[in-house]
Design a protein around this motif. Structure first.
Motif, short mmCIF file in Angstrom:
data_model
loop_
_atom_site.label_atom_id
_atom_site.label_comp_id
_atom_site.label_asym_id
_atom_site.label_seq_id
_atom_site.Cartn_x
_atom_site.Cartn_y
_atom_site.Cartn_z
N GLN A 198 4.22 1.11 18.04
CA GLN A 198 3.89 0.42 16.80
C GLN A 198 4.52 1.13 15.60
O GLN A 198 4.35 2.35 15.43
CB GLN A 198 2.37 0.37 16.60
CG GLN A 198 1.64 -0.52 17.59
CD GLN A 198 1.90 -1.99 17.32
OE1 GLN A 198 1.89 -2.44 16.18
NE2 GLN A 198 2.13 -2.75 18.37
N ILE A 199 5.26 0.38 14.80
CA ILE A 199 5.77 0.85 13.51
C ILE A 199 5.15 -0.06 12.46
O ILE A 199 5.35 -1.28 12.49
CB ILE A 199 7.31 0.81 13.45
CG1 ILE A 199 7.90 1.73 14.53
CG2 ILE A 199 7.79 1.22 12.06
CD1 ILE A 199 9.41 1.67 14.62
N ILE A 200 4.39 0.52 11.55
CA ILE A 200 3.58 -0.25 10.62
C ILE A 200 4.04 -0.03 9.18
O ILE A 200 4.25 1.10 8.75
CB ILE A 200 2.09 0.13 10.75
CG1 ILE A 200 1.61 -0.04 12.19
CG2 ILE A 200 1.23 -0.72 9.80
CD1 ILE A 200 0.19 0.46 12.43
N MET A 201 4.18 -1.12 8.45
CA MET A 201 4.46 -1.12 7.01
C MET A 201 3.58 -2.18 6.37
O MET A 201 3.09 -3.09 7.03
CB MET A 201 5.91 -1.51 6.71
CG MET A 201 7.00 -0.53 6.99
SD MET A 201 8.60 -1.27 6.51
CE MET A 201 9.70 0.10 6.82
N GLY A 202 3.45 -2.11 5.05
CA GLY A 202 2.89 -3.22 4.31
C GLY A 202 3.88 -4.38 4.27
O GLY A 202 5.10 -4.18 4.42
N ASP A 203 3.37 -5.57 4.05
CA ASP A 203 4.24 -6.75 3.95
C ASP A 203 5.33 -6.57 2.91
O ASP A 203 6.49 -6.92 3.13
CB ASP A 203 3.42 -7.99 3.57
CG ASP A 203 2.53 -8.49 4.69
OD1 ASP A 203 2.83 -8.22 5.86
OD2 ASP A 203 1.54 -9.18 4.37
N GLN A 204 4.94 -6.05 1.75
CA GLN A 204 5.90 -5.91 0.66
C GLN A 204 6.98 -4.91 1.00
O GLN A 204 8.15 -5.09 0.64
CB GLN A 204 5.18 -5.52 -0.64
CG GLN A 204 6.08 -5.37 -1.84
CD GLN A 204 6.78 -6.67 -2.24
OE1 GLN A 204 6.34 -7.75 -1.86
NE2 GLN A 204 7.87 -6.54 -2.98
N ALA A 205 6.64 -3.84 1.70
CA ALA A 205 7.65 -2.86 2.09
C ALA A 205 8.66 -3.48 3.04
O ALA A 205 9.87 -3.24 2.92
CB ALA A 205 6.99 -1.64 2.73
N ARG A 206 8.18 -4.28 3.99
CA ARG A 206 9.12 -4.95 4.89
C ARG A 206 10.05 -5.88 4.11
O ARG A 206 11.26 -5.94 4.37
CB ARG A 206 8.39 -5.74 5.97
CG ARG A 206 9.36 -6.31 7.02
CD ARG A 206 8.75 -7.32 7.96
NE ARG A 206 9.70 -7.70 8.98
CZ ARG A 206 10.71 -8.56 8.81
NH1 ARG A 206 10.89 -9.14 7.62
NH2 ARG A 206 11.54 -8.83 9.80
N ASP A 245 12.63 3.16 -8.47
CA ASP A 245 12.17 1.86 -7.98
C ASP A 245 10.70 1.66 -8.32
O ASP A 245 10.00 0.88 -7.66
CB ASP A 245 12.38 1.77 -6.46
CG ASP A 245 13.83 1.93 -6.08
OD1 ASP A 245 14.65 1.10 -6.49
OD2 ASP A 245 14.16 2.91 -5.38
N GLY A 246 10.22 2.37 -9.35
CA GLY A 246 8.80 2.44 -9.61
C GLY A 246 8.29 1.45 -10.64
O GLY A 246 9.05 0.68 -11.24
N HIS A 247 6.98 1.53 -10.84
CA HIS A 247 6.27 0.69 -11.81
C HIS A 247 5.38 1.60 -12.64
O HIS A 247 4.24 1.90 -12.28
CB HIS A 247 5.46 -0.38 -11.07
CG HIS A 247 6.32 -1.34 -10.32
ND1 HIS A 247 6.79 -2.51 -10.89
CD2 HIS A 247 6.84 -1.29 -9.08
CE1 HIS A 247 7.55 -3.16 -10.00
NE2 HIS A 247 7.60 -2.42 -8.91
N THR A 286 6.86 2.43 -5.55
CA THR A 286 7.50 1.13 -5.32
C THR A 286 6.40 0.07 -5.46
O THR A 286 5.22 0.39 -5.62
CB THR A 286 8.14 1.02 -3.92
OG1 THR A 286 7.10 0.90 -2.93
CG2 THR A 286 9.01 2.22 -3.59
N SER A 287 6.79 -1.18 -5.31
CA SER A 287 5.78 -2.24 -5.36
C SER A 287 5.00 -2.36 -4.06
O SER A 287 3.95 -3.00 -4.03
CB SER A 287 6.43 -3.59 -5.69
OG SER A 287 7.32 -3.97 -4.65
#
Length: 316
Positions: free
Chosen positions: A95-103, A194-196, A164-165
């Protein structure tokens, strides 16, 4: 002549530390290089942050094997940056897991980020030939997700935009320990390209609300104890605010990027010049702060040409 990135001249191998920050929880750190985390469950291991290459990932694996022989089943990636994700293949995790936005950001700008970071960090990308390609997750989530390694509960959460977002954090409730990725740093500059900026402080507040006993930050040493945690959160907040506020003032009066650079240096150099990767991060941080202050909400994609244009503007 284009100015070289500060990190291009940093070819000295960093000293690795492997600190226990809770029962079965470890922080892999290396003098301001990207950190990784280790979470040992009943039957398997979760890695937080994969490193830039399989070569560097193998250094993490060596440390893991010094404390457990359990298989590595999960790799969790807090965001999409190449120096964090391109070593994932070395772990052999199911399993390699990211948030949706990161993908989504891997899809949108992953290759450009790889190309850009490759030229910025030659030492970190030694052995790059073994990288099989962009790292895509097997599993994603929107706001939060829970993974169980046997009886050990691990909560993955998106607490707001910052570095990042798509940043996520990892919380292990049984030890009240958090892995924050680059949202929190310790005696290391935050990379804000790439920040906010406007959201970052609120996201730090959300982290602080957990009142954790330890944090493995994105860069810098392991933060053990509430006093160390609070200090690092507040120093990160100060760094982000001190970068954005001068640039925003320049942008508000229609000043140039070079003027923003001078204003940020005047504010930040006295406080942060000795931080790891400070000189490397500064031009990217100023460029992003200047953009955000002028209403550009989505960070522009960094490319080799944009890097050159930025240097030209900063040199006046």
């Amino acid at each position: 002549m284009a100015k070289a990135f500060a990190s291009q001249g940093d070819m000295t191998e960093k000293k690795i530390t492997f600190d226990q920050i809770g029962e079965g929880l470890y922080a892999f750190t290396a003098e301001g290089d990207p950190n990784s985390g280790v979470i040992i469950g009943d039957d398997s291991v979760m890695i937080v942050e994969a490193q830039a290459t399989p070569r560097l990932a193998n250094k993490v694996i060596e440390c893991v094997r010094s404390v457990t022989d359990k298989p590595i089943s999960h790799v969790v990636l807090t965001h999409y940056h190449a120096v964090r994700v391109l070593g994932a293949s070395a772990y052999g995790a199911d399993q390699i897991i990211m948030g949706d936005q990161a993908r989504a950001m891997v899809v949108e700008r992953g290759q450009e980020d790889w190309d850009s970071e490759f030229q910025r960090f030659p030492r970190l990308f030694e052995g790059h030939e073994s990288i099989p390609g962009l790292t895509y997750p097997t599993t994603t989530f929107s706001d939060d997700m829970t993974v169980y390694l046997g009886n050990r509960r691990i909560d993955l959460m998106h607490l707001g935009r910052a570095h990042t977002s798509g940043d996520i954090v990892i919380h292990v409730p049984d030890q009240n320990v958090m892995f924050t990725g680059d949202i929190v740093e310790d005696h290391s500059a935050c990379y804000c390209g790439d920040g906010h900026f406007s959201d970052w402080g609120d996201t730090l507040d959300n982290i602080a609300s957990f009142d954790v006993d330890a944090i493995a930050p994105g860069r810098g040493g392991a933060l053990i104890g509430k006093e160390a945690v609070e200090r690092a959160i507040e120093s990160t907040r100060d760094f982000v605010y001190s970068t954005y506020a001068p640039a925003a003032k320049v942008a508000a009066r229609g000043g140039s990027l070079k003027e923003a650079w001078d204003a940020v240096r005047a504010e930040c150099d006295p406080k942060f010049a000795d931080y790891a990767i400070y000189e490397h991060c500064l031009p990217f941080n100023v460029a992003r702060a200047y953009d955000e202050a002028r209403g550009i909400d989505t960070p522009r994609i960094w490319t080799a040409q944009r890097d050159l244009d930025m240097w030209a503007a900063l040199q006046g």
